[in-house]
Motif scaffolding. Structure first.
Motif, PDB file in Angstrom:
ATOM      1  N   THR A 112      40.317  28.759  53.065  1.00 56.69           N
ATOM      2  CA  THR A 112      39.420  29.515  53.932  1.00 56.69           C
ATOM      3  C   THR A 112      38.448  30.372  53.108  1.00 56.69           C
ATOM      4  O   THR A 112      38.858  30.969  52.113  1.00 56.69           O
ATOM      5  N   PRO A 113      37.201  30.462  53.562  1.00 52.56           N
ATOM      6  CA  PRO A 113      36.251  31.330  52.873  1.00 52.56           C
ATOM      7  C   PRO A 113      36.366  32.784  53.338  1.00 52.56           C
ATOM      8  O   PRO A 113      35.744  33.665  52.774  1.00 52.56           O
ATOM      9  N   PHE A 114      37.176  33.016  54.399  1.00 55.46           N
ATOM     10  CA  PHE A 114      37.263  34.368  54.953  1.00 55.46           C
ATOM     11  C   PHE A 114      38.584  34.983  54.520  1.00 55.46           C
ATOM     12  O   PHE A 114      39.606  34.905  55.221  1.00 55.46           O
ATOM     13  N   THR A 115      38.560  35.565  53.323  1.00 53.37           N
ATOM     14  CA  THR A 115      39.787  36.102  52.740  1.00 53.37           C
ATOM     15  C   THR A 115      39.452  37.075  51.621  1.00 53.37           C
ATOM     16  O   THR A 115      38.285  37.282  51.276  1.00 53.37           O
ATOM     17  N   PHE A 116      40.503  37.662  51.051  1.00 52.03           N
ATOM     18  CA  PHE A 116      40.372  38.538  49.885  1.00 52.03           C
ATOM     19  C   PHE A 116      40.185  37.646  48.652  1.00 52.03           C
ATOM     20  O   PHE A 116      40.639  36.498  48.634  1.00 52.03           O
ATOM     21  N   ALA A 117      39.517  38.185  47.638  1.00 52.15           N
ATOM     22  CA  ALA A 117      39.186  37.419  46.427  1.00 52.15           C
ATOM     23  C   ALA A 117      40.385  36.661  45.851  1.00 52.15           C
ATOM     24  O   ALA A 117      40.254  35.536  45.340  1.00 52.15           O
ATOM     25  N   THR A 174      41.094  32.682  46.653  1.00 47.24           N
ATOM     26  CA  THR A 174      40.234  31.691  45.999  1.00 47.24           C
ATOM     27  C   THR A 174      40.418  31.746  44.478  1.00 47.24           C
ATOM     28  O   THR A 174      40.491  30.702  43.821  1.00 47.24           O
ATOM     29  N   HIS A 175      40.484  32.965  43.949  1.00 45.87           N
ATOM     30  CA  HIS A 175      40.643  33.091  42.488  1.00 45.87           C
ATOM     31  C   HIS A 175      41.937  32.422  42.015  1.00 45.87           C
ATOM     32  O   HIS A 175      41.989  31.885  40.917  1.00 45.87           O
ATOM     33  N   SER A 176      42.982  32.440  42.836  1.00 43.55           N
ATOM     34  CA  SER A 176      44.247  31.819  42.388  1.00 43.55           C
ATOM     35  C   SER A 176      44.014  30.334  42.124  1.00 43.55           C
ATOM     36  O   SER A 176      44.633  29.744  41.228  1.00 43.55           O
ATOM     37  N   LEU A 177      43.107  29.723  42.889  1.00 40.28           N
ATOM     38  CA  LEU A 177      42.792  28.299  42.687  1.00 40.28           C
ATOM     39  C   LEU A 177      41.957  28.115  41.427  1.00 40.28           C
ATOM     40  O   LEU A 177      42.335  27.351  40.527  1.00 40.28           O
ATOM     41  N   THR A 178      40.832  28.812  41.355  1.00 36.24           N
ATOM     42  CA  THR A 178      39.906  28.583  40.232  1.00 36.24           C
ATOM     43  C   THR A 178      40.555  28.957  38.901  1.00 36.24           C
ATOM     44  O   THR A 178      40.312  28.312  37.889  1.00 36.24           O
ATOM     45  N   LEU A 179      41.407  29.987  38.921  1.00 39.38           N
ATOM     46  CA  LEU A 179      42.106  30.354  37.676  1.00 39.38           C
ATOM     47  C   LEU A 179      43.054  29.245  37.217  1.00 39.38           C
ATOM     48  O   LEU A 179      43.481  29.218  36.073  1.00 39.38           O
ATOM     49  N   TYR A 181      36.421  44.340  55.453  1.00 34.44           N
ATOM     50  CA  TYR A 181      37.253  43.210  55.020  1.00 34.44           C
ATOM     51  C   TYR A 181      36.937  42.031  55.926  1.00 34.44           C
ATOM     52  O   TYR A 181      37.137  42.148  57.142  1.00 34.44           O
ATOM     53  N   PHE A 182      36.381  40.866  55.535  1.00 39.66           N
ATOM     54  CA  PHE A 182      36.190  40.474  54.158  1.00 39.66           C
ATOM     55  C   PHE A 182      34.733  40.091  53.986  1.00 39.66           C
ATOM     56  O   PHE A 182      34.357  38.955  54.267  1.00 39.66           O
TER      57      PHE A 182
END
Ligand code: T4K
Length: 370
Positions: free
Chosen positions: A80-85, A88-93, A315-316
């Motif tokens: 989802t694009p509607f969330t805390f950083a 998404t960061h957990s994926l890209t990291l 938020y958010f």
């Protein structure tokens, strides 16, 4: 500090009880690495949440990363694009590409009807968020995942204590992660957990929490350090007995807001499907502001309340695809609902200890904006 009203304030338990647990830490001479208080908290959370496995971590973000590593997720993940950083960061990291699926207007969770059109041969998992504790359509998401052989990891950071048809929402998916940050309903100062049915994951999650170590002579994974310590667990053990009362107090605050704001044109609450099946935790108090009908924008309310010492949060917003680090890659993503609600959402103050008279003051402040 105390005269200002923030969006949230951490709950602090009886100091004497906390001190007695700190005394126990001194007696045990065990500070971290799966100490006795961490073990006790894990067991008590399994009972409270009625789930088979609660694996404690240093924070919710690390729980997300460990879930992805432990389940071997790679390639693309629909999220989802509607969330805390953090989501998404957990994926890209972890070198995984986030593929954003738009959300539904009634509860801001992932629109499950759009998931299948985003699946490619690279998709390995779905990572939805029960945003503000609103349950995603877990049955439909499970059906889609099964049909396409995908894993489901729920970011359940906001869902502590939420039950659907009497069952803990965090029992959904292959794994759910919880956040126990100080700003959350249940907290361990910083902290988090992985919740899952399959006991088989315990070994790999434990390894990823602790440098991949599986024994004095074995290191089979490349893991970091994400262990909860004994002081965090002590805070959790003190806070847990208060949970039902804290949820009830928040319910009353929520009802007061709803009652006092309901006659305002242009202010909308969320009405998730199947409301009667859901027991909420009232962790957040989000509203949507329709500028045309209300007469002033969400940002206008935010600024005017701030001048009165009332600190709401958007938020958010900005939405994740508009973050500097994602903008280029996601400029063309069509996410109409996310974009619209990103401009309209405002989280009002809600925390234990917020008095109903203060809620009335906040409402008065909102009404005075028009
Ligand atoms: N997934 C989702 C969907 C999440 O929302 C989060 C975290 C995560 C994953 C990751 O979980 P963790 O790794 O954090 O366990 C806060 C929290 O730091 C964050 O945990 C939370 N979501 C997010 C929604 O909210 P900020 O940047 O808004 O925090 P901050 O410091 O601005 O605090 C908000 C307000 O709370 C302040 O204005 C004042 C008040 N406050 C805060 C703290 C820490 C206090 O009064 N006392 C305090 O000790 O992120």
């Amino acid at each position: 500090m105390k005269d200002k009203i923030y969006v949230t304030r951490p709950f602090l338990p009886d100091r004497k009880v906390f001190d007695s647990l700190v005394d126990q830490i001194w007696t045990n001479d065990y500070l971290t690495n799966n100490g006795p208080l961490v073990q006790e908290l894990g067991q008590k959370l399994c009972e409270y949440l009625a789930v088979p496995n609660v694996n404690l971590t240093v924070n919710g973000h690390q729980a997300l990363e460990i879930a992805l590593k432990g389940l071997g997720i790679s390639g693309e993940v629909i999220t989802t694009p509607f969330t805390f950083a953090s989501t998404t960061h957990s994926l890209t990291l972890n070198d995984i590409n986030p593929v954003f699926c738009d959300i539904k207007e009634n509860d801001l969770t992932m629109d499950e009807t759009q998931i299948e059109s985003l699946i490619t041969e690279k998709t390995t998992a779905i990572l939805p968020v029960h945003v503000y504790g609103h349950p995603c359509n877990v049955e439909k998401i499970a059906e889609i995942a099964e049909r396409h052989g995908l894993k489901v990891i729920y970011d359940a950071a906001h869902t502590f204590g939420v039950r659907v048809k009497g069952k803990s929402l965090c029992a959904s998916g292959d794994v759910s992660i919880l956040s126990f940050h100080a700003t959350k309903l249940f907290h361990t100062i910083e902290g988090g957990a992985l919740v899952y049915k399959d006991e088989g994951y315990t070994r790999v999650f434990n390894a990823y929490k602790n440098f991949g170590i599986e024994g004095e002579e074995r290191v089979d994974y490349i893991g970091g350090n994400a262990k909860m310590n004994e002081f965090q667990a002590a805070m959790g053990l003190c806070n847990l007995p208060y949970m039902d009362d804290l949820i009830e107090e928040r319910r009353k605050i929520t009802m007061r807001y709803r009652e006092r704001l309901s006659d305002l044109p242009g202010i909308r609450f969320f009405e998730p499907d199947r409301q009667s099946e859901i027991q909420y935790n009232f962790a957040y108090m989000p509203i949507l502001v329709d500028q045309e009908k209300f007469g002033i924008s969400r940002d206008g309310i935010y600024e005017k309340l701030k001048q009165k010492g009332i600190f709401t949060r958007r938020y958010f917003w900005p939405i994740v695809p508009d973050f500097g680090c994602y903008r280029e890659a996601h400029a063309k993503d069509a996410l109409p609902v996310t974009r619209k609600v990103g401009e309209q959402v405002l989280c009002l103050p809600i925390y234990n200890g917020l008095r109903l008279e203060q809620v009335d003051e906040i409402v008065k402040g909102i009404k005075a904006c028009r």
